[in-house]
Enzyme design. Structure first.
Site, PDB file in Angstrom:
ATOM      1  N   ALA A 280     -14.182 -19.518  38.304  1.00 35.62           N
ATOM      2  CA  ALA A 280     -14.309 -18.111  38.641  1.00 35.62           C
ATOM      3  C   ALA A 280     -13.000 -17.369  38.449  1.00 35.62           C
ATOM      4  O   ALA A 280     -12.973 -16.245  37.979  1.00 35.62           O
ATOM      5  CB  ALA A 280     -14.768 -17.971  40.084  1.00 35.62           C
ATOM      6  N   GLU A 284      -9.851 -17.096  31.466  1.00 38.49           N
ATOM      7  CA  GLU A 284      -9.473 -17.959  30.347  1.00 38.49           C
ATOM      8  C   GLU A 284      -9.574 -17.272  28.988  1.00 38.49           C
ATOM      9  O   GLU A 284      -8.785 -17.517  28.091  1.00 38.49           O
ATOM     10  CB  GLU A 284     -10.294 -19.254  30.375  1.00 38.49           C
ATOM     11  CG  GLU A 284     -11.790 -19.108  30.090  1.00 38.49           C
ATOM     12  CD  GLU A 284     -12.571 -18.635  31.320  1.00 38.49           C
ATOM     13  OE1 GLU A 284     -11.938 -18.342  32.345  1.00 38.49           O
ATOM     14  OE2 GLU A 284     -13.816 -18.538  31.224  1.00 38.49           O
ATOM     15  N   ASP A 326      13.202  13.622  11.232  1.00 41.05           N
ATOM     16  CA  ASP A 326      13.870  14.270  10.101  1.00 41.05           C
ATOM     17  C   ASP A 326      13.071  15.474   9.688  1.00 41.05           C
ATOM     18  O   ASP A 326      11.885  15.555   9.964  1.00 41.05           O
ATOM     19  CB  ASP A 326      13.837  13.327   8.892  1.00 41.05           C
ATOM     20  CG  ASP A 326      14.897  12.281   8.958  1.00 41.05           C
ATOM     21  OD1 ASP A 326      15.769  12.403   9.825  1.00 41.05           O
ATOM     22  OD2 ASP A 326      14.836  11.345   8.142  1.00 41.05           O
ATOM     23  N   ASP A 640      15.432   7.693   6.790  1.00 43.40           N
ATOM     24  CA  ASP A 640      15.129   7.345   5.404  1.00 43.40           C
ATOM     25  C   ASP A 640      16.209   6.540   4.703  1.00 43.40           C
ATOM     26  O   ASP A 640      15.922   5.667   3.928  1.00 43.40           O
ATOM     27  CB  ASP A 640      14.754   8.590   4.587  1.00 43.40           C
ATOM     28  CG  ASP A 640      15.743   9.728   4.768  1.00 43.40           C
ATOM     29  OD1 ASP A 640      16.850   9.472   5.287  1.00 43.40           O
ATOM     30  OD2 ASP A 640      15.396  10.863   4.395  1.00 43.40           O
ATOM     31  N   ASP A 644      20.630   5.286   8.174  1.00 41.32           N
ATOM     32  CA  ASP A 644      19.778   5.502   9.338  1.00 41.32           C
ATOM     33  C   ASP A 644      19.381   4.207  10.031  1.00 41.32           C
ATOM     34  O   ASP A 644      18.730   4.233  11.067  1.00 41.32           O
ATOM     35  CB  ASP A 644      18.487   6.226   8.922  1.00 41.32           C
ATOM     36  CG  ASP A 644      18.739   7.706   8.724  1.00 41.32           C
ATOM     37  OD1 ASP A 644      19.620   8.245   9.410  1.00 41.32           O
ATOM     38  OD2 ASP A 644      18.042   8.314   7.890  1.00 41.32           O
ATOM     39  N   ASN A 706     -14.402 -11.656  37.887  1.00 40.45           N
ATOM     40  CA  ASN A 706     -13.960 -12.946  38.408  1.00 40.45           C
ATOM     41  C   ASN A 706     -13.904 -12.916  39.931  1.00 40.45           C
ATOM     42  O   ASN A 706     -14.244 -13.888  40.603  1.00 40.45           O
ATOM     43  CB  ASN A 706     -12.584 -13.298  37.849  1.00 40.45           C
ATOM     44  CG  ASN A 706     -12.663 -13.728  36.401  1.00 40.45           C
ATOM     45  OD1 ASN A 706     -13.746 -13.760  35.831  1.00 40.45           O
ATOM     46  ND2 ASN A 706     -11.539 -14.027  35.803  1.00 40.45           N
ATOM     47  N   GLU A 709     -17.271 -13.379  41.360  1.00 42.54           N
ATOM     48  CA  GLU A 709     -17.685 -14.783  41.341  1.00 42.54           C
ATOM     49  C   GLU A 709     -17.025 -15.551  42.485  1.00 42.54           C
ATOM     50  O   GLU A 709     -17.659 -16.347  43.181  1.00 42.54           O
ATOM     51  CB  GLU A 709     -17.310 -15.418  39.993  1.00 42.54           C
ATOM     52  CG  GLU A 709     -18.112 -14.855  38.813  1.00 42.54           C
ATOM     53  CD  GLU A 709     -17.393 -15.024  37.481  1.00 42.54           C
ATOM     54  OE1 GLU A 709     -17.910 -14.544  36.471  1.00 42.54           O
ATOM     55  OE2 GLU A 709     -16.298 -15.617  37.448  1.00 42.54           O
TER      56      GLU A 709
END
Ligand code: ADP
Ligand code: MG
Length: 910
Positions: A280, A284, A326, A640, A644, A706, A709
């Site tokens: 429970a 997983e 830019d 560019d 840079d 979960n 459960e």
């Protein structure tokens, strides 16, 4: 013998190469047939077995395997088989998801097209690097990627980054004149350059001698851009949560096991509870699911022209707070057309758009000037071309219209000169090239020295400030005079008029030099004679205006960082709506002002949503980015050039251009825009936000289920002392994850966004998904679902007239109730608004996955064989009322909680 040991002539002969006109079509075909295309085979070095093994290595899986062995041992073969099958199926699904994630990421590498410049049949053209063949004559310049293994035949001040091959982080110098007869390692070969490396500096030409898998990098068969798989913060968080849950699970399980044994219970019963707890509580499937959804998101981003190189960036994007962009080539297209000029005290305009050399020169009155009678103006245009390195090329099989080769600013002069009636080949012949000092964003000018008859001249072009600063004289009507302060002022004010119309201004000046062996940049770029300037038009990219608007709505900032001047910057900002609240012009900070401002001063101006930085150098840019980051902003920055790279690496999200960006910048960046458009950054940010929001839903929904459960298991544990049987078995818990959750949760990661996704402030990236508050929410939903399901179980177990004593039927009802609870949990989590609103039907895939789950439930409930294995039993029509009511109760409570939350939020705002 190695290629670097041979002299150039041997290599030329070997490949039938030609150092002037390059290969012809026939030679290319022959070479292609012989050597194949220039592609590296995608490295399939991943270890499938290991990937599969990892799936079985989780504690839960190990517990389940043990449980299944115990079941066999105790003679419960059916349980053993089912447990084993579920374990294997889960692992296979996890394996498939990881596999798919890796495939998606691997396919991205090919999307950023590598282009290169070659000379073929006498013309310089740009082609895809894939089409390169041995013997090709290639030209390279700063920032380029090296497309194959190449023997240099010419080089100027040339160096390359070979880290990928040699591990050396400093650029290595290259020289075409180098020769040796020794055997060298790659790091010491100076006359060859290698595929996958990049040009750090300078210019060169060379002959390709190896392509594809014959290259050095091909031999070691890794390819340059490895995309990392598992490092998004969300993946780390989930792995961490899974680990913690496993520990808690083990403690609870051991505790329950211990109590049962103390009470002298059977080993089997003790095991049943401990294993149920494990099944429970451990999420997983979640880690594999998260990596697949991230990969799918990365794939979606690629479809929208944004290539994310690391999965982490896909997540970071969603919390970006500042876009520092830019101007040229991101906000604008970087397609330069010279539209006019100022020369001899007069201004002229030039017609035509793009690089096609079709258009006229007009005077101030708009009269077309005869090409034969341009006089000095023609020489002015000529000097513009002489100071440039760019070329233009007619349409070819790779390009549908005239295109530029090299820097668009440079190439636009080629178009202009042709419009003025020149033939470029003749100019090149009459004015042979001597030396060049390339443009850089620090000097903001470029110089080329050329020879004409017996004279040596240098021609400089650059920003108006930088050229005037280096000029002392001016030429008017062929006469050279002193350049006075008044002249400068007047030239500036003329330039301002153009800049205000969002045009770039490039000034031209020249100088006569003595004949010498070598020239230094300082002597060449001083004491110049100013000639005039041209104006360039660079259209804004499509959709930029709307993109800026949505950035502001999303509570993010946009800083435009440009090397251009203040006035052009402002004009562009106005065109694209880059304004502060109330249409107030953003402050403009130029490089000088920036350098005098302290960090604290800057922090104050950084408060504004829009800012312009003009005349900045790459160092200034780095300072801006660095300071923003220290302020805790999440920064996306575009870049560019070679200079840079530091900013690109420093920023949270470095963005490089795919079409016109340099390879060097692309390698430093985390994201590449295939269409070089600012608007695409905004699309990516939105996608980043959607990804995150959907993960949030998926993870919370998973854990809540979960929790439900676990609630049932714990009630069962307490109930067992009162003589009530266990409401749900471990096998069924695993089955819920498989048939009730797997598909719907996967579809949840595709959920369309709520309308306000780009109207809320960016999320704090440090904030985890599973905060205390979130945990409380998960507990609430989980316990509600658990109690509802247990209630249904009890009702069926004790009261249901048709089913008293029918244990199998009662646990079937628990099983179905939890799944129905999970359905409404998923639906309710999808929106903060009322679940029955317009989002209810907006995710068709989710609804289909519900249908699929329901079909599976039907089979599990009604197929006798499955009944036998899963301990289920057929339900009568009336029995369905129980799980349906359980779902309805959950939905009712979830919605009430949401509406209270909405009201509280509303109150806290008012
Ligand atoms: P941006 O990309 O923001 O427009 P750049 O740093 O590329 O800024 O350019 C700054 C200035 O330098 C431009 O405004 C222009 O005047 C000048 N410039 C740009 N490219 C060139 C070039 N290739 N040659 C000469 N000058 C240039
Ligand atoms: Mg630029």
């Amino acid at each position: 013998m190695n290629f670097y040991n041979q002299n150039i002539d041997d290599i030329i002969a070997q490949f039938n190469a030609n150092t002037k006109s390059g290969l012809d079509e026939k030679a290319i075909q022959l070479a292609r047939n012989k050597y194949g295309t220039n592609v590296l085979k995608a490295s399939r070095s991943r270890n499938v077995l290991k990937m599969l093994f990892v799936q079985f290595a989780s504690p839960l899986v190990l517990i389940l395997i043990v449980a299944s062995l115990v079941s066999f041992f105790l003679g419960e073969e059916r349980d053993g088989v089912i447990l084993l099958m579920i374990v294997v199926l889960n692992a296979l699904i996890g394996f498939y998801q990881e596999w798919k994630a890796e495939n998606i990421l691997a396919s991205l590498k090919t999307l950023v097209a590598n282009k290169c410049i070659v000379i073929r049949e006498g013309s310089t053209i740009e082609i895809f690097a894939d089409d390169l063949v041995p013997g090709d004559l290639v030209k390279l310049s700063e920032g380029d990627g090296i497309p194959a293994d190449i023997r240099l035949i010419d080089s100027k001040d040339f160096s390359t980054n070979e880290f990928i091959l040699t591990g050396e982080s400093l650029p290595s110098n290259k020289d075409y004149l180098f020769s040796t007869d020794k055997t060298l390692t790659i790091a010491d070969i100076k006359n060859c350059i290698f595929m996958g490396t990049t040009v750090a500096r300078g210019e060169a030409m060379g002959i390709v001698y190896a392509t594809g898998i014959q290259t050095e990098i091909g031999k070691i068969s890794t390819s340059s851009q490895k995309i990392k798989i598992a490092d998004a913060p969300i993946q780390i968080e989930i792995a961490d949560v899974a680990k913690k849950l496993t520990v808690v699970t083990l403690i609870i399980a051991a505790f329950l096991f211990g109590i049962r044994l103390l009470l002298h219970d059977s080993l089997v019963l003790a095991l049943v509870f401990s294993i149920s707890v494990a099944a429970a509580m451990v999420p997983e499937g979640l880690p594999a699911q998260i990596s697949m959804s991230l990969a799918l998101a990365v794939g979606r981003l690629a479809k929208r022209k944004a290539i994310v190189k690391k999965m982490a960036s896909a997540q970071t994007l969603g919390s970006a707070t500042v876009i520092a962009s830019d101007k040229t080539g991101t906000i604008t297209k970087n397609e330069m057309t010279i539209t006019g000029c100022y020369f001899n005290g007069e201004s002229f305009s030039v017609s035509g758009l793009g690089y096609e050399p079709l258009g006229n020169i007009l005077n101030e009155e708009g009269k077309i000037l005869n090409k034969e009678s341009l006089g000095d103006l023609k020489i002015f245009f000529l000097s513009g071309f002489l100071s440039s390195t760019g070329k233009i090329s007619p349409p070819d099989k790779y390009h549908s219209s005239w295109y530029c080769i090299g820097d668009p600013t440079e190439a636009s002069f080629a178009t202009l000169t042709m419009k003025a009636g020149y033939t470029l080949e003749e100019i090149e012949k009459d004015y042979p090239y001597v030396k060049a000092f390339r443009f850089d964003s620090f000097r903001k000018r470029a110089t080329i020295i050329r020879k004409h008859n017996d004279k040596i001249i240098s021609i400089v072009k650059g920003s108006i400030e930088s050229v005037l600063e280096a000029s002392t004289k001016i030429i008017t009507n062929g006469k050279i005079d002193e350049l006075t302060a008044d002249n400068k002022k007047q030239i500036f004010s003329m330039a301002t008029v153009f800049s205000q119309n969002a045009l770039r201004v490039i000034a031209i000046a020249f100088k006569d030099l003595e004949l010498k062996n070598d020239y230094s940049i300082d002597e060449v770029e001083q004491d110049l004679t100013f000639a005039g300037f041209v104006t360039m038009f660079d259209p804004p990219n499509e959709g930029v205006k709307e993109a800026i608007e949505s950035v502001f709505k999303a509570h993010m900032k946009v800083f435009m960082i440009t090397g251009d001047n203040e006035i052009t910057a402002k004009a562009i900002a106005k065109n694209i709506g880059l304004m502060n609240e109330g249409n107030e012009f953003p402050t403009v900070i130029n490089s000088t002002a920036l350098q005098t401002m302290s960090d604290d001063d800057l922090k104050t101006v950084f408060q504004k949503r829009a800012l312009l930085f003009s005349r900045v150098s790459p160092d200034d840019k780095l300072r801006i980015v660095d300071l923003l980051m220290r302020l805790g902003e999440i920064v996306a920055v575009t870049g560019d050039g070679v200079n840079d790279t530091l900013s690109l690496k420093r920023a949270d999200i470095g963005v490089a251009m795919g079409k016109n960006g340099s390879k060097v910048a692309q390698e430093a960046a985390n994201m590449i825009l295939l269409d070089d458009n600012f608007a695409t950054i905004v699309i990516a940010v939105k996608e980043g936000r959607i990804i995150f929001r959907n993960f949030e839903k998926t993870i919370k929904a998973n854990l809540a289920c979960n929790m439900a459960e676990l609630t049932c298991v714990l009630f069962g544990f307490v109930g067992s002392f009162l003589g009530v049987a266990t409401p749900i078995l471990a096998v069924q818990i695993l089955l819920i994850d498989l048939v009730g959750e797997l598909l719907p949760l996967t579809m949840l990661t595709y959920d369309p966004p709520e309308k306000n996704i780009m109207q809320t402030p960016p999320r704090n990236p440090k904030e985890k998904i599973l905060t205390k508050n979130a945990m409380r929410g998960i507990f609430f939903s989980g316990i509600v679902m658990g109690i509802a399901a247990y209630g249904a179980f009890l009702y069926s177990f004790f009261i249901n007239t048709t089913g008293i004593g029918n244990y199998e039927k009662a646990i079937t009802i628990t099983f179905v109730s939890i799944i129905f609870g999970q359905f409404v949990n998923i639906l309710s989590r999808r929106t903060d608004e009322n679940v029955l609103g317009r989002y209810l039907l907006s995710n068709r895939n989710l609804l289909l996955s519900f249908v699929f789950s329901i079909i599976c439930i039907m089979l599990i409930v009604y197929l006798p064989l499955l009944n036998l294995y899963f301990h289920t039993s057929p339900l009568q029509i009336m029995d369905w009322i129980l799980p349906i009511s359980a779902g309805a109760v959950c939905l009712f409570l979830f919605e009430i909680k949401k509406s209270i939350k909405r009201r509280v939020n509303l109150n806290s705002i008012i």
